[in-house]
Design a protein around this motif. Sequence first.
Motif, PDB file in Angstrom:
ATOM      1  N   PHE A  40       0.837  -1.197   0.000  1.00  0.00           N
ATOM      2  CA  PHE A  40       0.000   0.000   0.000  1.00  0.00           C
ATOM      3  C   PHE A  40       0.872   1.247   0.000  1.00  0.00           C
ATOM      4  CE2 PHE A  40      -1.894   3.439   2.553  1.00  0.00           C
ATOM      5  CZ  PHE A  40      -2.958   3.764   1.736  1.00  0.00           C
ATOM      6  N   PHE A  41       0.510   2.212  -0.868  1.00  0.00           N
ATOM      7  CA  PHE A  41       1.208   3.490  -0.940  1.00  0.00           C
ATOM      8  C   PHE A  41       0.202   4.538  -1.384  1.00  0.00           C
ATOM      9  CE2 PHE A  41       3.508   6.763  -3.295  1.00  0.00           C
ATOM     10  CZ  PHE A  41       4.449   7.138  -2.356  1.00  0.00           C
ATOM     11  N   GLU A  42       0.253   5.716  -0.744  1.00  0.00           N
ATOM     12  CA  GLU A  42      -0.677   6.793  -1.086  1.00  0.00           C
ATOM     13  C   GLU A  42       0.045   8.124  -0.952  1.00  0.00           C
ATOM     14  OE1 GLU A  42      -5.125   7.313   0.228  1.00  0.00           O
ATOM     15  OE2 GLU A  42      -3.817   7.952   1.860  1.00  0.00           O
ATOM     16  N   GLN A  43      -0.278   9.043  -1.854  1.00  0.00           N
ATOM     17  CA  GLN A  43       0.277  10.391  -1.756  1.00  0.00           C
ATOM     18  C   GLN A  43      -0.816  11.400  -2.038  1.00  0.00           C
ATOM     19  OE1 GLN A  43       3.279  10.110  -4.829  1.00  0.00           O
ATOM     20  NE2 GLN A  43       2.125  11.471  -6.157  1.00  0.00           N
ATOM     21  N   SER A  44      -0.687  12.591  -1.397  1.00  0.00           N
ATOM     22  CA  SER A  44      -1.652  13.664  -1.622  1.00  0.00           C
ATOM     23  C   SER A  44      -0.953  14.993  -1.412  1.00  0.00           C
ATOM     24  CB  SER A  44      -2.850  13.527  -0.676  1.00  0.00           C
ATOM     25  OG  SER A  44      -2.430  13.636   0.659  1.00  0.00           O
ATOM     26  N   ALA A  45      -1.384  15.986  -2.160  1.00  0.00           N
ATOM     27  CA  ALA A  45      -0.796  17.316  -2.046  1.00  0.00           C
ATOM     28  C   ALA A  45      -1.202  17.950  -0.722  1.00  0.00           C
ATOM     29  CB  ALA A  45      -1.252  18.194  -3.205  1.00  0.00           C
ATOM     30  N   ILE A  46      -0.295  18.720  -0.155  1.00  0.00           N
ATOM     31  CA  ILE A  46      -0.588  19.439   1.083  1.00  0.00           C
ATOM     32  C   ILE A  46      -1.271  20.738   0.711  1.00  0.00           C
ATOM     33  CG2 ILE A  46       0.401  20.591   3.093  1.00  0.00           C
ATOM     34  CD1 ILE A  46       2.697  18.592   2.937  1.00  0.00           C
ATOM     35  N   GLU A  47      -2.467  20.943   1.248  1.00  0.00           N
ATOM     36  CA  GLU A  47      -3.208  22.171   0.960  1.00  0.00           C
ATOM     37  C   GLU A  47      -2.764  23.246   1.929  1.00  0.00           C
ATOM     38  OE1 GLU A  47      -7.358  21.379   0.976  1.00  0.00           O
ATOM     39  OE2 GLU A  47      -7.151  19.670  -0.355  1.00  0.00           O
TER      40      GLU A  47
END
Length: 81
Positions: A40-47
């Motif tokens: 499992f791997f997930e990435q998201s932009a920091i708002e």
Amino acid sequence: MAVLKRFIAGAVCPRCAEMDRIRAWEQHGVRYRDCVNCDFFEQSAIEEEAAAELTTRVNQEREEQQRNTIQTVRILDPRDR
């Protein structure tokens, strides 16, 4: 510069359902999460927007309005019955 990866206590992996196996870290304005047990791997932009303050019993408008209201206090003499 080394990236500090931290385990998220109590987090359950969405893929393998194992608890306490998720790591999280931030790098170059991106948040990452991965599981050390599976792939499992997930990435998201920091708002950058400021998060709205959650309403609690401490910061409710009603209580602030009550604090700003002046109330007259009448002292009673126990001998006057």
